[in-house]
Design an enzyme around this catalytic site. Sequence first.
Site, PDB file in Angstrom:
ATOM      1  N   HIS A 155      43.685  43.525  29.406  1.00  0.00           N
ATOM      2  CA  HIS A 155      42.906  42.407  29.968  1.00  0.00           C
ATOM      3  C   HIS A 155      41.403  42.627  29.884  1.00  0.00           C
ATOM      4  O   HIS A 155      40.625  41.708  30.110  1.00  0.00           O
ATOM      5  CB  HIS A 155      43.316  42.181  31.431  1.00  0.00           C
ATOM      6  CG  HIS A 155      44.703  41.614  31.572  1.00  0.00           C
ATOM      7  ND1 HIS A 155      44.943  40.298  31.823  1.00  0.00           N
ATOM      8  CD2 HIS A 155      45.926  42.193  31.454  1.00  0.00           C
ATOM      9  CE1 HIS A 155      46.250  40.074  31.877  1.00  0.00           C
ATOM     10  NE2 HIS A 155      46.863  41.220  31.648  1.00  0.00           N
ATOM     11  N   ASP A 362      32.758  41.326  29.637  1.00  0.00           N
ATOM     12  CA  ASP A 362      33.962  40.847  30.315  1.00  0.00           C
ATOM     13  C   ASP A 362      35.066  40.670  29.278  1.00  0.00           C
ATOM     14  O   ASP A 362      34.788  40.194  28.167  1.00  0.00           O
ATOM     15  CB  ASP A 362      33.673  39.479  30.974  1.00  0.00           C
ATOM     16  CG  ASP A 362      34.397  39.299  32.298  1.00  0.00           C
ATOM     17  OD1 ASP A 362      35.485  39.881  32.457  1.00  0.00           O
ATOM     18  OD2 ASP A 362      33.871  38.575  33.171  1.00  0.00           O
TER      19      ASP A 362
HETATM   20  C1  GDG Z   1      40.282  40.545  34.561  1.00  0.00           C
HETATM   21  C2  GDG Z   1      39.247  40.750  33.426  1.00  0.00           C
HETATM   22  C3  GDG Z   1      40.051  38.607  32.385  1.00  0.00           C
HETATM   23  C4  GDG Z   1      37.505  34.847  42.195  1.00  0.00           C
HETATM   24  N1  GDG Z   1      36.943  34.669  43.420  1.00  0.00           N
HETATM   25  C5  GDG Z   1      37.776  33.875  44.108  1.00  0.00           C
HETATM   26  C6  GDG Z   1      38.861  33.557  43.284  1.00  0.00           C
HETATM   27  N2  GDG Z   1      38.657  34.169  42.119  1.00  0.00           N
HETATM   28  C7  GDG Z   1      39.576  34.047  40.965  1.00  0.00           C
HETATM   29  C8  GDG Z   1      38.959  33.200  39.869  1.00  0.00           C
HETATM   30  C9  GDG Z   1      39.698  33.692  38.634  1.00  0.00           C
HETATM   31  C10 GDG Z   1      39.972  35.162  38.979  1.00  0.00           C
HETATM   32  O1  GDG Z   1      39.817  35.309  40.390  1.00  0.00           O
HETATM   33  C11 GDG Z   1      38.966  36.092  38.311  1.00  0.00           C
HETATM   34  O2  GDG Z   1      39.288  36.210  36.959  1.00  0.00           O
HETATM   35  P1  GDG Z   1      38.210  36.660  35.883  1.00  0.00           P
HETATM   36  O3  GDG Z   1      38.816  36.466  34.546  1.00  0.00           O
HETATM   37  O4  GDG Z   1      36.977  35.849  36.067  1.00  0.00           O
HETATM   38  O5  GDG Z   1      37.829  38.176  36.180  1.00  0.00           O
HETATM   39  P2  GDG Z   1      38.595  39.580  36.606  1.00  0.00           P
HETATM   40  O6  GDG Z   1      39.072  39.525  38.002  1.00  0.00           O
HETATM   41  O7  GDG Z   1      37.608  40.646  36.318  1.00  0.00           O
HETATM   42  O8  GDG Z   1      39.863  39.666  35.620  1.00  0.00           O
HETATM   43  C12 GDG Z   1      38.824  39.399  32.869  1.00  0.00           C
HETATM   44  C13 GDG Z   1      41.132  38.572  33.469  1.00  0.00           C
HETATM   45  O9  GDG Z   1      41.436  39.881  33.957  1.00  0.00           O
HETATM   46  C14 GDG Z   1      42.424  37.939  32.943  1.00  0.00           C
HETATM   47  O10 GDG Z   1      42.878  38.582  31.794  1.00  0.00           O
HETATM   48  O11 GDG Z   1      39.650  37.277  32.103  1.00  0.00           O
HETATM   49  O12 GDG Z   1      37.921  39.577  31.783  1.00  0.00           O
HETATM   50  O13 GDG Z   1      38.116  41.485  33.905  1.00  0.00           O
HETATM   51  O14 GDG Z   1      40.922  33.026  38.473  1.00  0.00           O
HETATM   52  O15 GDG Z   1      39.174  31.838  40.168  1.00  0.00           O
HETATM   53  N3  GDG Z   1      39.870  32.767  43.668  1.00  0.00           N
HETATM   54  C15 GDG Z   1      39.819  32.250  44.932  1.00  0.00           C
HETATM   55  N4  GDG Z   1      38.790  32.529  45.791  1.00  0.00           N
HETATM   56  C16 GDG Z   1      37.765  33.324  45.415  1.00  0.00           C
HETATM   57  O16 GDG Z   1      36.832  33.551  46.206  1.00  0.00           O
HETATM   58  N5  GDG Z   1      40.794  31.443  45.360  1.00  0.00           N
END
Ligand code: GDG
Length: 458
Positions: A155, A362
């Site tokens: 990921h 990222d």
């Molecule tokens: C890893 C990789 C890759 C965040 N704050 C809140 C909240 N979130 C949710 C977002 C999104 C998820 O969490 C975060 O996903 P990301 O992709 O932005 O980042 P990572 O957590 O670092 O994820 C990344 C991912 O895995 C998938 O393969 O894209 O590059 O680092 O869905 O919406 N959700 C809620 N409240 C929050 O305050 N409900």
Amino acid sequence: MSRLVAVSNRVGPIRGPGRAGGLAVALLEALKARGGLWFGWTGEISEGGEARLQYEQEGNITAATVDLSQIELDEYYNGFANRCLWPLFHFRTDLTTFNRRHYEGYRLVNRKLANLLSPLLKPDDHIWVHDYHLLPFAEALREHGASQAIGFFLHIPFPMTELLTTLPQHAQLMRGLFSYDLLGFQTEDDLLRFRDYVVRQAGGSISGDLCTAYGRTLVAKAYPIGIDTRELMKQAASAPVRRELLKMRDTLQGRTQIIGVDRLDYTKGLPQRFQSMLRLLEDYPDTQGRVELLQIAPTSRGELDEYTAIRKELESLAGHINGRFAQLDWTPIRYINRAVNRRALTALYRSSRIGLVTPMRDGMNLVAKEYVAAQDPADPGVLVLSQFAGAARQMQAALLVNPYDAVAVSEAIQTARHMPLEERQQRHQQLMKKLLAEDIAHWRESFLRDLNSSRPTN
Ligand code: GDG
């Protein structure tokens, strides 16, 4: 159809409406479709980390989980996974801790998990392992004689050879990866870096999607992860979200809201983002009183020093900028160090004229995709996106920026503020085309199709 066995560090809830995020829901769908087992850590610590499995059943899905001991947590999870692999794979060698004890603990936990899963496996299972916590997992399973097809999806980014080889155990880890049959990366760039290592470092060879090294051949491809685009569009247009939206618009009083949503992590570029806001306020004084950044940043991995440090830095920077510019009825940066619920988040995306997603590095970044899918197609906001997020590859119609360049980011915010409706609509349509075609179901199905047709080669 073969049973699917999903393996990840944490196992998401398998019943109920699920507060869980995209990945957990996507895996659950795949498990439902063919019946399956989801295996991993409970998220709990117990004395001595008893190796006793706990089972939960919902329809044709079983969750099998196990506790870890404090020492396993410290060495495997906090130690090697989060203080070594996470920074190194995000190109942050300056933050990488190399510790042999952590590495040994990491291997031991991978073995412990493989020992527990092994007796539960059926000969024609397909096994899908997730993320950097479990790089040596297939190797440990093969030691038990497992001959099933095993796939792995990373990921996070894959680092370039020059960085990866700073890790004393790089060769062992890479050899271990060749126990998988299929390796999935977020982007073509990650895949290229992996292939570079295979050729230049491991003395292997490449032919099409096939990589050969250490006497074994596997398939390695890019499968950019997506979101449940249709579901999010539906939610964003639903009555409860519309109600939230009206309340939010009232409090905004015509000001432009910029939204940032990130786990509080040093890879997400949060201090640099605040610095870009400072530049914006200084260089374009008409933004004062008119533009605000709403930054949601729930604490993550709070027990690690690097994460406490970034939290302190952000608090002080927000305090400094707000102290200097705030007016009685306006604050330039609203910083919320807590998670907000999904519905509020969707309403926040939709009420924000600009989505500011500026990680320094990222794997993909799902927030960028969620922001776009939540927009009103008739009057969409503008995504300002770091060129160093994996998502940038598919989202060329966003305003792409270099997050190291505060001036460029502040200029992009200005461009977004003044972008005519027609251009906003055009960019949004282009972005949506990709988000609909390459959604989470597409990601899951492409990976599983390839895993189904992969054959253990020896
Ligand atoms: C890893 C990789 C890759 C965040 N704050 C809140 C909240 N979130 C949710 C977002 C999104 C998820 O969490 C975060 O996903 P990301 O992709 O932005 O980042 P990572 O957590 O670092 O994820 C990344 C991912 O895995 C998938 O393969 O894209 O590059 O680092 O869905 O919406 N959700 C809620 N409240 C929050 O305050 N409900």
